[in-house]
Write an enzyme that holds these catalytic residues in place. Structure first.
Site, short mmCIF file in Angstrom:
data_model
loop_
_atom_site.label_atom_id
_atom_site.label_comp_id
_atom_site.label_asym_id
_atom_site.label_seq_id
_atom_site.Cartn_x
_atom_site.Cartn_y
_atom_site.Cartn_z
N HIS A 54 35.04 46.43 -24.24
CA HIS A 54 35.49 47.28 -25.32
C HIS A 54 36.30 48.44 -24.74
CE1 HIS A 54 32.40 45.92 -28.59
NE2 HIS A 54 33.55 45.28 -28.70
N ASP A 56 36.67 51.64 -25.10
CA ASP A 56 36.15 52.94 -24.67
C ASP A 56 35.43 52.85 -23.33
OD1 ASP A 56 34.27 51.39 -26.14
OD2 ASP A 56 32.99 53.14 -26.46
N HIS A 57 35.33 51.64 -22.78
CA HIS A 57 34.74 51.46 -21.46
C HIS A 57 35.75 50.89 -20.46
CE1 HIS A 57 30.47 51.89 -22.89
NE2 HIS A 57 31.11 51.66 -24.04
N HIS A 130 24.85 43.16 -27.50
CA HIS A 130 25.97 43.89 -28.08
C HIS A 130 26.89 42.88 -28.75
CE1 HIS A 130 28.29 47.40 -28.81
NE2 HIS A 130 29.30 47.08 -28.02
N HIS A 259 27.03 58.15 -24.55
CA HIS A 259 27.67 57.34 -25.59
C HIS A 259 27.23 57.79 -26.98
CE1 HIS A 259 29.11 53.69 -27.68
NE2 HIS A 259 29.88 53.51 -26.63
#
Length: 298
Positions: A54, A56-57, A130, A259
């Site tokens: 993803h 944001d990582h 996830h 997070h």
């Protein structure tokens, strides 16, 4: 999403004393800019673990890899992450015409278990729950030799010098007078290694507890407060109480929550901390540029 107070995810493990390097976990957008305001040196970064793909990582990765070259980084860097990471990195570098001045090793994770081991460290991974394939990492420092029992050696008239260094390593040494002595007989109790567990995005799950068992420090996402439990579950995220339950049930000593949803600004983040501390007293909320020291066990 980033906010004015918090950037997206990247965590540095400072191993300067242990191996002269840094290890990074995740590389969200803006990571290299954040590093400029921290003690971390890209040229001394040895390993980079990506929990999942993803943005944001992950979106800070192309810039960080190329900047490492511009800053003179010339030692190898190993990148670990789920399948698809190799395609992402190679496409970004190829399309942008980037050239790296160092060797980049890409390791895509297909199975759970040990992904790295040398004489001083071991890294184990397991799948989390996830929306896409996501991993957590258990970083284990191996036990250190105990203190050399100098007084015991002096009683046997063993002369100080290089011999002591060999004995400290546990080697067997023959003295000039013909005696043979074994290093293991002159060492105190081993010093237990430290264990740090850093998870990617996940809802409460067995994989997280498996990795976190007995950890000195567990870094766990806490996207929502407990009143958003249904929302957290629907999007495969955790609440602060989920994170605390995982730490408590796994017997982790310290919980560090990261997070956080950008809906929690200012003092409202304290709600997440308070909820976690009701379950696991030794809980903390990470802040940008914040660090946490993990002392050796004695």
């Amino acid at each position: 999403m980033p906010s004015k107070q918090r950037n997206v995810t990247s965590i540095a493990l400072n191993l300067l004393d242990e191996r002269g390097t840094y290890w990074l976990v995740d590389c969200g957008e803006g990571t290299q800019q954040q590093i400029l305001n921290s003690p971390v040196k890209l040229g001394r970064t040895e390993k980079l673990f990506i929990t999942h793909l993803h943005g944001d990582h992950l979106y800070g990765l192309p810039g960080l890899l190329t900047s490492r070259s511009y800053l003179g980084g010339d030692t190898p860097l190993t990148l670990y992450g789920p399948r698809g990471l190799k395609q992402f990195v190679e496409t970004a570098l190829e399309v942008s015409g980037a050239h790296l001045s160092y060797t980049l090793h890409l390791v895509e994770l297909d199975e759970e278990g040990i992904i790295f081991e040398d004489e001083s460290f071991l890294v184990e991974t397991a799948r989390l729950e996830h929306r896409i394939e996501c991993f957590g990492f258990r970083i284990v420092e191996k036990d250190q030799p105990g203190k050399l029992l100098n007084e015991k050696l002096k009683e046997l008239a063993v002369p100080p010098g290089p011999i002591y260094g060999q004995l400290k390593l546990g080697h067997t040494v023959q003295l000039e007078d013909g005696r043979t002595i074994h290093g293991k007989d002159f060492l105190g109790a081993p010093v237990p290694g430290r264990v740090v567990v850093i998870l990617g995005d996940t809802r409460y799950c067995e994989g997280a507890k498996k990795l976190a068992r007995g950890a000195d420090v567990l870094v766990h996402e806490a996207t929502f407060a407990m009143d958003k439990q249904e929302l957290a579950y629907a999007f495969d995220h955790a609440t602060s109480t989920d994170a605390a339950r995982t730490a408590q049930e796994a017997g982790a000593n310290v919980l560090i929550m990261t997070h956080l949803s950008s809906r929690y600004q200012g003092d409202s983040v304290n709600e997440l901390l308070h909820q976690a501390q009701q379950i696991h007293g030794n809980s903390h909320l990470a802040r940008d540029f914040w660090s946490f020291d993990i002392p050796r066990k004695v």
